[in-house]
Scaffold this motif. Sequence first.
Motif, PDB file in Angstrom:
ATOM      1  N   PRO A 124      27.337  34.024  41.040  1.00 18.59           N
ATOM      2  CA  PRO A 124      28.435  34.037  41.970  1.00 18.59           C
ATOM      3  C   PRO A 124      30.007  35.016  41.644  1.00 18.59           C
ATOM      4  N   LEU A 125      30.038  35.729  42.465  1.00 13.42           N
ATOM      5  CA  LEU A 125      31.264  36.835  42.034  1.00 13.42           C
ATOM      6  C   LEU A 125      32.603  36.183  40.885  1.00 13.42           C
ATOM      7  N   GLN A 126      32.792  35.148  41.462  1.00 19.66           N
ATOM      8  CA  GLN A 126      33.709  34.628  39.545  1.00 19.66           C
ATOM      9  C   GLN A 126      33.340  34.802  38.834  1.00 19.66           C
ATOM     10  N   LEU A 127      32.379  33.949  38.569  1.00 16.34           N
ATOM     11  CA  LEU A 127      31.256  33.640  37.252  1.00 16.34           C
ATOM     12  C   LEU A 127      31.536  35.860  36.495  1.00 16.34           C
ATOM     13  N   VAL A 128      31.284  36.748  37.304  1.00 20.68           N
ATOM     14  CA  VAL A 128      30.980  38.106  37.155  1.00 20.68           C
ATOM     15  C   VAL A 128      32.506  38.262  36.708  1.00 20.68           C
ATOM     16  N   GLN A 129      33.490  38.194  37.484  1.00 22.79           N
ATOM     17  CA  GLN A 129      34.596  38.481  37.328  1.00 22.79           C
ATOM     18  C   GLN A 129      35.705  37.697  35.379  1.00 22.79           C
ATOM     19  N   GLU A 130      34.733  36.939  35.623  1.00 22.84           N
ATOM     20  CA  GLU A 130      35.335  35.518  34.146  1.00 22.84           C
ATOM     21  C   GLU A 130      34.258  36.270  33.309  1.00 22.84           C
ATOM     22  N   ALA A 131      33.224  37.239  33.034  1.00 22.45           N
ATOM     23  CA  ALA A 131      32.650  36.982  31.964  1.00 22.45           C
ATOM     24  C   ALA A 131      33.064  38.659  31.758  1.00 22.45           C
ATOM     25  N   ALA A 132      33.592  39.188  32.850  1.00 26.21           N
ATOM     26  CA  ALA A 132      33.797  40.834  32.818  1.00 26.21           C
ATOM     27  C   ALA A 132      35.911  41.088  31.556  1.00 26.21           C
ATOM     28  N   GLU A 133      36.382  39.623  32.107  1.00 30.89           N
ATOM     29  CA  GLU A 133      37.407  39.866  31.658  1.00 30.89           C
ATOM     30  C   GLU A 133      37.084  39.445  29.912  1.00 30.89           C
ATOM     31  N   GLN A 134      36.537  37.783  29.665  1.00 31.64           N
ATOM     32  CA  GLN A 134      36.069  38.014  28.116  1.00 31.64           C
ATOM     33  C   GLN A 134      35.833  38.764  27.673  1.00 31.64           C
ATOM     34  N   ALA A 135      34.788  39.790  28.536  1.00 30.00           N
ATOM     35  CA  ALA A 135      34.508  41.265  27.568  1.00 30.00           C
ATOM     36  C   ALA A 135      35.590  41.975  27.631  1.00 30.00           C
ATOM     37  N   GLY A 136      36.966  42.063  27.914  1.00 34.67           N
ATOM     38  CA  GLY A 136      37.848  42.901  27.691  1.00 34.67           C
ATOM     39  C   GLY A 136      37.947  44.152  29.066  1.00 34.67           C
ATOM     40  N   PHE A 137      37.008  43.413  30.177  1.00 34.77           N
ATOM     41  CA  PHE A 137      36.876  44.047  31.166  1.00 34.77           C
ATOM     42  C   PHE A 137      37.088  43.753  32.042  1.00 34.77           C
ATOM     43  N   MET A 138      37.705  44.460  33.329  1.00 32.77           N
ATOM     44  CA  MET A 138      38.127  44.081  34.686  1.00 32.77           C
ATOM     45  C   MET A 138      36.425  44.765  35.511  1.00 32.77           C
ATOM     46  N   PHE A 139      35.560  43.794  36.076  1.00 28.08           N
ATOM     47  CA  PHE A 139      34.713  43.908  37.718  1.00 28.08           C
ATOM     48  C   PHE A 139      35.573  43.719  38.685  1.00 28.08           C
ATOM     49  N   ALA A 140      35.832  44.565  39.166  1.00 25.06           N
ATOM     50  CA  ALA A 140      36.729  45.403  40.346  1.00 25.06           C
ATOM     51  C   ALA A 140      36.399  44.303  41.579  1.00 25.06           C
ATOM     52  N   LEU A 141      35.580  44.212  42.324  1.00 29.30           N
ATOM     53  CA  LEU A 141      35.469  43.748  43.688  1.00 29.30           C
ATOM     54  C   LEU A 141      35.753  42.297  43.751  1.00 29.30           C
ATOM     55  N   ASP A 142      36.860  42.253  44.489  1.00 36.39           N
ATOM     56  CA  ASP A 142      37.193  40.902  44.101  1.00 36.39           C
ATOM     57  C   ASP A 142      37.013  40.771  45.876  1.00 36.39           C
ATOM     58  N   LEU A 143      37.100  39.618  46.168  1.00 38.20           N
ATOM     59  CA  LEU A 143      37.328  38.202  48.043  1.00 38.20           C
ATOM     60  C   LEU A 143      38.108  37.900  47.392  1.00 38.20           C
ATOM     61  N   GLY A 144      38.240  36.919  48.512  1.00 38.91           N
ATOM     62  CA  GLY A 144      38.201  35.629  49.094  1.00 38.91           C
ATOM     63  C   GLY A 144      37.916  34.207  48.554  1.00 38.91           C
ATOM     64  N   ALA A 145      35.728  34.994  49.293  1.00 41.35           N
ATOM     65  CA  ALA A 145      35.309  33.743  48.709  1.00 41.35           C
ATOM     66  C   ALA A 145      34.930  33.428  46.878  1.00 41.35           C
ATOM     67  N   ARG A 146      35.089  34.035  46.421  1.00 39.28           N
ATOM     68  CA  ARG A 146      34.706  34.838  44.847  1.00 39.28           C
ATOM     69  C   ARG A 146      34.033  33.447  44.347  1.00 39.28           C
ATOM     70  N   GLY A 147      34.437  32.085  44.698  1.00 35.24           N
ATOM     71  CA  GLY A 147      33.996  30.930  43.877  1.00 35.24           C
ATOM     72  C   GLY A 147      32.416  30.618  44.606  1.00 35.24           C
ATOM     73  N   SER A 148      32.220  31.608  45.487  1.00 35.35           N
ATOM     74  CA  SER A 148      31.006  31.320  46.694  1.00 35.35           C
ATOM     75  C   SER A 148      30.069  32.164  47.031  1.00 35.35           C
TER      76      SER A 148
END
Length: 474
Positions: A124-148
């Motif tokens: 899931p996109l949200q998992l990628v975003q959270e993993a990037a955040e924990q590693a000190g980065f940002m994954f740039a893609l974001d949209l409302g359905a991020r959790g699914s």
Amino acid sequence: MQENHAGVRTTGGEEAIAALRNALGADVVSLPAEFGNRQFADWSSTPAAIPVALVRPRTTDEVATALRICHQYRQSVVTQGGMTGHAGGACVLDGEIALSLERMNGIVEIDPVSATMTVLAGTPLQLVQEAAEQAGFMFALDLGARGSCTIGGNIATNAGGNRVIRYGMMRDQLLDVEAVLADGSVIGGQRKMIKNNTGYDLRNLLAGSEGTLAVITSAVLRLRAKPRAVSTAWCGMPDYDAVTTLLGRAQERLPAGVSAFEVMWPSYAGFIRQRMPELRAPLAGDHAYYVLIESCGADPERQDAAFEAFLADMLEAGVIVDAAIAQSESDAAAFWAIRDAPAEYPRLIPGRISFDISFAVAQAGEAAQRCDERLRARWPQATILVYGHLGDGNLHVVVQEPDWTKQTIADVKKVVYELTGEMGGSVSAEHGIGEEKLTLLALSRSPAELAAMKAIKLALDPYNLLNPGKVIAM
């Protein structure tokens, strides 16, 4: 023998399913009696059939085995991810096998030196975003359905979302893609270089192909520096010229540029305010347009001062009528909750018709006005909502009237898409073509371009087994 959606003669599904069960096992290959209440339709209103089998591979090798067998028996396959699409691209048609990547879920590697993340397609996109955040980065893609929604689906549809104006579409977040072709061949998947000028770019070819050219199994994603400062404001605007003026001046003057520029017409803002009173209105009174502007940078002290000074200048110049600046992350989240409210559409506005179209930024205001006028001339009681990622020219138009008939729905679509074609716009800004827009593609693509797409499809999938009846008519 039967025909698939390209008219290619197939040997029928039973032999293919038996071969798949024998090679991969019943745990991977399920039959209809074993599906339970599983859904095979996406978020669009496109009807979906029940697949003749469901394949849930755990590895790329299992995907390759499945496709080799389907190629041998001329069995058509539709790949499914998070099922959040809006164009029917993942919906199953009669006689098809559904191939779900839900088990291929997880982060394979984060390389902090190269600033990359390798992930499986079902993540899931949200998992990628959270993993990037924990590693000190940002994954740039974001949209409302991020959790699914899943990364494979994001790539297959070349997803857009909220930050395209600064970081680009999904294909701009990719360094490499691993995928399985229709005959079971595996390509790509391990390269982490930004510069890789070695012939045809298969990565970009697969981005936006909607499962018609290959099954994406993993990807190397590009990570971005994590912003240390995020400035967000909700602005009331006097007219469309002011909206485009604000965009241009923000891009020119803000030290960190513009990371999001979301525009909402009063129809949308009023509807959300009425139907979701729990969302606090950032400004008092009504305005001709509302803009959610965000700027992400590395210097909190300098950025906050520059952002506030810029908005003050815009207020003094009359470009902005009123503005609320987020003073905390919770304030910013409250602003974004209004813009992300379309996730509640199934509850708020059932039976709606949604459009995802785009124009040159200078034309978008006129396009929205002409669209609204033409629709209201024929359906004066309809609910019509307009909003979009205007920094990249993307408009979302939502239309609903109680007791639609099939003919009325077709007429509404004709009005909107004919206008889009007349103004040289795109019939799909970020949601793809799928099945829903198959016959509309010619409004935005020339005959020569359509012929080139068909040639590519036939070269990689000569029997039209991968998601037939989607994207390009064969």
